[in-house]
Write a protein that holds these residues in place. Structure first.
Motif, PDB file in Angstrom:
ATOM      1  N   PRO A   1       0.811  -1.227   0.000  1.00 48.08           N
ATOM      2  CA  PRO A   1       0.000   0.000   0.000  1.00 48.08           C
ATOM      3  C   PRO A   1       0.844   1.278   0.000  1.00 48.08           C
ATOM      4  O   PRO A   1       1.936   1.329   0.576  1.00 48.08           O
TER       5      PRO A   1
ATOM      6  N   THR B   1       0.394   3.864   1.637  1.00 50.95           N
ATOM      7  CA  THR B   1       0.620   4.362   3.003  1.00 50.95           C
ATOM      8  C   THR B   1       1.900   3.794   3.609  1.00 50.95           C
ATOM      9  O   THR B   1       2.413   4.344   4.566  1.00 50.95           O
ATOM     10  N   TYR B   2       2.389   2.693   3.040  1.00 47.47           N
ATOM     11  CA  TYR B   2       3.651   2.094   3.470  1.00 47.47           C
ATOM     12  C   TYR B   2       4.735   2.292   2.416  1.00 47.47           C
ATOM     13  O   TYR B   2       5.678   1.513   2.316  1.00 47.47           O
TER      14      TYR B   2
ATOM     15  N   HIS C   1      -9.372  -5.314  -1.107  1.00 45.33           N
ATOM     16  CA  HIS C   1      -9.397  -4.296  -0.057  1.00 45.33           C
ATOM     17  C   HIS C   1     -10.549  -4.500   0.932  1.00 45.33           C
ATOM     18  O   HIS C   1     -10.485  -3.998   2.052  1.00 45.33           O
TER      19      HIS C   1
ATOM     20  N   SER D   1      -6.515  -5.979   5.302  1.00 46.34           N
ATOM     21  CA  SER D   1      -6.101  -4.652   5.763  1.00 46.34           C
ATOM     22  C   SER D   1      -4.822  -4.243   5.026  1.00 46.34           C
ATOM     23  O   SER D   1      -4.122  -5.085   4.445  1.00 46.34           O
ATOM     24  N   GLU D   2      -4.492  -2.974   5.093  1.00 40.69           N
ATOM     25  CA  GLU D   2      -3.250  -2.510   4.476  1.00 40.69           C
ATOM     26  C   GLU D   2      -2.037  -3.158   5.140  1.00 40.69           C
ATOM     27  O   GLU D   2      -1.065  -3.490   4.474  1.00 40.69           O
TER      28      GLU D   2
ATOM     29  N   ARG E   1       0.753  -5.386   3.289  1.00 39.24           N
ATOM     30  CA  ARG E   1       2.181  -5.079   3.416  1.00 39.24           C
ATOM     31  C   ARG E   1       2.969  -6.289   3.919  1.00 39.24           C
ATOM     32  O   ARG E   1       4.020  -6.632   3.372  1.00 39.24           O
TER      33      ARG E   1
ATOM     34  N   HIS F   1       1.760  -9.269  -0.489  1.00 40.48           N
ATOM     35  CA  HIS F   1       2.342  -8.239  -1.338  1.00 40.48           C
ATOM     36  C   HIS F   1       2.820  -8.764  -2.697  1.00 40.48           C
ATOM     37  O   HIS F   1       3.588  -8.094  -3.381  1.00 40.48           O
TER      38      HIS F   1
END
Length: 82
Positions: free
Chosen positions: A13, A15-16, A33, A37-38, A42, A46
């Motif tokens: 993601p 955000t990471y 999604h 979860s993100e 991660r 991935h």
């Protein structure tokens, strides 16, 4: 290539700080999604192979594979409890 039925999915993601993307049918992207979860994306899911190995995602892929390429349907339920 992104379009009406295709989205780009960040394998890690944004955000990471993920930058690598893959093109996915938008219904599959939404399902990923809704299920993961993100942080799960991660840490564990991935890659495409790892996403396909998740039991709920695997069942969804098998189900949606029988649909026409233009099929869109809002899946039931939201994010599961974390």
């Amino acid at each position: 290539m992104p379009g009406p039925s295709v989205n780009l999915h960040h394998l890690v993601p944004r955000t990471y700080k993920g930058t690598e993307t893959v093109a996915l049918h938008r219904i599959c992207h939404s399902k990923i999604h809704a299920v993961l979860s993100e942080k799960e994306l991660r840490d564990h899911f991935h890659t495409i192979d790892r996403l396909r190995s998740h039991p709920e995602i695997a069942r969804f892929i098998k189900w949606v594979a029988r649909k026409p390429p233009t099929f869109t349907d809002r899946h039931r339920g939201g994010r599961r409890s974390r």
